[in-house]
Design a protein around this motif. Structure first.
Motif, PDB file in Angstrom:
ATOM      1  N   TYR A 144       0.863  -1.174   0.000  1.00  0.00           N
ATOM      2  CA  TYR A 144       0.000   0.000   0.000  1.00  0.00           C
ATOM      3  C   TYR A 144       0.901   1.227   0.000  1.00  0.00           C
ATOM      4  N   PHE A 145       0.623   2.174  -0.891  1.00  0.00           N
ATOM      5  CA  PHE A 145       1.365   3.430  -0.859  1.00  0.00           C
ATOM      6  C   PHE A 145       1.128   4.125   0.479  1.00  0.00           C
ATOM      7  N   GLN A 146       2.229   4.608   1.063  1.00  0.00           N
ATOM      8  CA  GLN A 146       2.136   5.384   2.287  1.00  0.00           C
ATOM      9  C   GLN A 146       2.061   6.871   1.943  1.00  0.00           C
ATOM     10  N   THR A 147       1.612   7.669   2.900  1.00  0.00           N
ATOM     11  CA  THR A 147       1.473   9.104   2.660  1.00  0.00           C
ATOM     12  C   THR A 147       2.805   9.720   2.258  1.00  0.00           C
ATOM     13  N   ASP A 148       3.877   9.294   2.904  1.00  0.00           N
ATOM     14  CA  ASP A 148       5.217   9.797   2.613  1.00  0.00           C
ATOM     15  C   ASP A 148       5.927   8.794   1.704  1.00  0.00           C
ATOM     16  N   ARG A 149       6.447   9.252   0.586  1.00  0.00           N
ATOM     17  CA  ARG A 149       7.140   8.353  -0.333  1.00  0.00           C
ATOM     18  C   ARG A 149       8.341   7.680   0.307  1.00  0.00           C
ATOM     19  N   VAL A 171      -4.535  -0.937  -5.246  1.00  0.00           N
ATOM     20  CA  VAL A 171      -4.937   0.457  -5.486  1.00  0.00           C
ATOM     21  C   VAL A 171      -6.449   0.665  -5.494  1.00  0.00           C
ATOM     22  N   ASP A 172      -7.230  -0.397  -5.245  1.00  0.00           N
ATOM     23  CA  ASP A 172      -8.679  -0.251  -5.414  1.00  0.00           C
ATOM     24  C   ASP A 172      -9.410   0.213  -4.163  1.00  0.00           C
ATOM     25  N   VAL A 173      -8.705   0.320  -3.033  1.00  0.00           N
ATOM     26  CA  VAL A 173      -9.382   0.770  -1.811  1.00  0.00           C
ATOM     27  C   VAL A 173      -8.578   1.869  -1.114  1.00  0.00           C
ATOM     28  N   PRO A 174      -8.400   3.036  -1.776  1.00  0.00           N
ATOM     29  CA  PRO A 174      -7.736   4.134  -1.078  1.00  0.00           C
ATOM     30  C   PRO A 174      -8.521   4.583   0.151  1.00  0.00           C
ATOM     31  N   MET A 217     -10.276  12.327   2.827  1.00  0.00           N
ATOM     32  CA  MET A 217      -9.705  10.979   2.747  1.00  0.00           C
ATOM     33  C   MET A 217      -8.940  10.720   1.452  1.00  0.00           C
ATOM     34  N   MET A 218      -9.417  11.293   0.330  1.00  0.00           N
ATOM     35  CA  MET A 218      -8.791  11.001  -0.956  1.00  0.00           C
ATOM     36  C   MET A 218      -7.611  11.922  -1.283  1.00  0.00           C
ATOM     37  N   ARG A 219      -7.340  12.859  -0.423  1.00  0.00           N
ATOM     38  CA  ARG A 219      -6.275  13.819  -0.732  1.00  0.00           C
ATOM     39  C   ARG A 219      -4.924  13.139  -0.904  1.00  0.00           C
ATOM     40  N   THR A 220      -4.650  12.127  -0.111  1.00  0.00           N
ATOM     41  CA  THR A 220      -3.350  11.456  -0.184  1.00  0.00           C
ATOM     42  C   THR A 220      -3.417  10.120  -0.933  1.00  0.00           C
ATOM     43  N   ALA A 221      -4.534   9.860  -1.618  1.00  0.00           N
ATOM     44  CA  ALA A 221      -4.654   8.604  -2.359  1.00  0.00           C
ATOM     45  C   ALA A 221      -3.645   8.559  -3.504  1.00  0.00           C
ATOM     46  N   PRO A 222      -3.054   7.385  -3.790  1.00  0.00           N
ATOM     47  CA  PRO A 222      -2.070   7.292  -4.877  1.00  0.00           C
ATOM     48  C   PRO A 222      -2.703   7.544  -6.237  1.00  0.00           C
ATOM     49  N   GLN A 223      -1.873   8.012  -7.160  1.00  0.00           N
ATOM     50  CA  GLN A 223      -2.301   8.268  -8.529  1.00  0.00           C
ATOM     51  C   GLN A 223      -1.293   7.621  -9.485  1.00  0.00           C
ATOM     52  N   TRP A 224      -1.585   7.707 -10.783  1.00  0.00           N
ATOM     53  CA  TRP A 224      -0.716   7.041 -11.751  1.00  0.00           C
ATOM     54  C   TRP A 224       0.730   7.523 -11.655  1.00  0.00           C
ATOM     55  N   ARG A 225       0.917   8.785 -11.334  1.00  0.00           N
ATOM     56  CA  ARG A 225       2.294   9.291 -11.242  1.00  0.00           C
ATOM     57  C   ARG A 225       3.075   8.615 -10.105  1.00  0.00           C
ATOM     58  N   ASP A 226       2.364   8.189  -9.060  1.00  0.00           N
ATOM     59  CA  ASP A 226       3.035   7.470  -7.973  1.00  0.00           C
ATOM     60  C   ASP A 226       3.503   6.099  -8.442  1.00  0.00           C
TER      61      ASP A 226
END
Length: 368
Positions: A144-149, A171-174, A217-226
């Motif tokens: 799971y992507f964490q808030t901090d890279r 990636v389906d449950v941010p 809640m979605m502000r820190t959700a991962p995106q394609w660039r991540d």
């Protein structure tokens, strides 16, 4: 690894009437506190996706083929360049300390006993290095992507150093789905994940016009660039888990990933998403033969495994059944559950005339 919920005693031997994965599901309620069982067993919303994951397999039958030479038959397969004894892997399931004191350590021991690959959750109760020591079978790390890279990269480096040979990025449950059964049961998660920094996250400040979901809640959700960033950080192959649309699957490959896991998070994320199996053929058709495609969701028999492979999966992931088995009989239960599934799968192959994984094709199936 203990939780606020009691750990029920485990069986030291497998009962003679524990014969199928559905038997495990029915018995498991006796081996967990009611609130924990609801957390494990339930799905999101009205549970239409949860039930659909199972029901869709009933649309397919298999042809019984005869007089085939199977003396050299086997179930070996290759995934991401690695050899697996059979195409049945344990899915990443979080917080296994809720049902067993040894948590994922016992699960890994069970998998190792029957040469099954496993995917360890970021939210495991046991730490990833300790789990890696419990099995010589192939093991992948679910990320799971964490808030901090920097925290995300630290997990990747630990997985690399511990011998995990692929990353499965979910990636389906941010944000979590609405799980009404869990809410009604009054369940609260008492465990912490051993591999995560437990420092409290800084709260997000919202204006009066902001949405708690969209701007919160979605502000820190991962995106394609991540995902593009992650690909540049590691040489491990990466699968994208939680894919239900062919366009997303294609974009994953275009981003340099090796494949996808067709999954709706076991019906625990967004309700009314189609069953994973129903989505599989279109995604395989979009990606072609070379991409690695796994299926997650609803598999409860060796025939289900066979049908999944016939419709385009390279392998399958087993989620809830491993927790039922772990709760009932620990590592022994996990090994026995996987052995049942493998035996059913081999029997299905034998009676459909398939001597190898490559022989399992759509022509093996009959559909209403």
């Amino acid at each position: 690894m203990s939780s606020n919920y009691p750990i029920y005693p485990k069986l030291s031997a497998i009962p003679n009437d524990l014969l199928t994965l559905n038997d495990y599901a029915e018995m498991a309620v006796q081996f967990m506190p009611p609130e924990v069982f609801e957390y494990v067993d339930s799905g999101a919303g009205e549970e239409l996706t949860l039930h659909g994951n199972h029901a869709v397999f009933e649309d397919y039958q298999v042809y019984n083929r005869v007089l085939t030479d199977l003396t050299h038959a086997h179930t070996y397969t290759k995934l991401l360049g690695q050899t697996f004894r059979h195409p049945i892997l344990l899915a990443p399931v979080a917080h296994q300390g809720l049902v067993h004191e040894q948590a994922e350590l016992a699960t890994a021991q069970g998998a190792d006993a029957v040469d099954a690959g496993l995917v360890l959750s970021t939210l495991a109760t046991a730490n990833l290095e300790a789990v890696a020591e419990q099995t010589a079978s192939p093991k992948w790390f679910q990320l799971y992507f964490q808030t901090d890279r920097a925290d995300t990269l630290a997990l990747v480096r630990r997985a690399e150093d511990a011998g995990y040979t692929a990353l499965v990025v979910t990636v389906d449950v941010p944000i979590n789905g609405l799980r009404y059964r869990v809410q009604r049961a009054g369940f609260t998660l008492p465990l912490t994940a051993q591999d995560l920094d437990q420092t409290a996250a800084k709260p997000i400040e919202l204006s009066a016009d902001d949405s708690v979901i969209f701007q919160g809640m979605m502000r820190t959700a991962p995106q394609w660039r991540d995902l593009d960033w992650l690909r540049r950080q590691t040489s491990l192959p990466i699968l994208l888990k939680g894919v239900s649309h062919p366009d997303d699957a294609q974009r994953a490959l275009d981003s340099g990933l090796q494949g996808v896991v067709v999954s709706n998070h076991g019906g625990r994320g967004l309700d009314r998403v189609p069953a994973s199996l129903a989505l599989l053929p279109a995604i395989r058709n979009t990606l072609g033969d070379d991409a690695t495609v796994l299926l997650d969701g609803g598999i409860r028999s060796g025939a289900d495994v066979f049908i999944s492979l016939a419709l385009g999966a390279d392998a399958v992931l087993i989620g809830r059944p491993q927790i039922y088995a772990l709760a009932i009989a620990g590592a022994l239960g996990v090994a026995h559950m996987l052995k049942l599934l493998r035996n059913e799968f081999e029997l299905t192959m034998a009676l459909t005339g398939c001597a190898g994984i490559e022989d399992i094709t759509p022509s093996s199936l009959f559909r209403h």
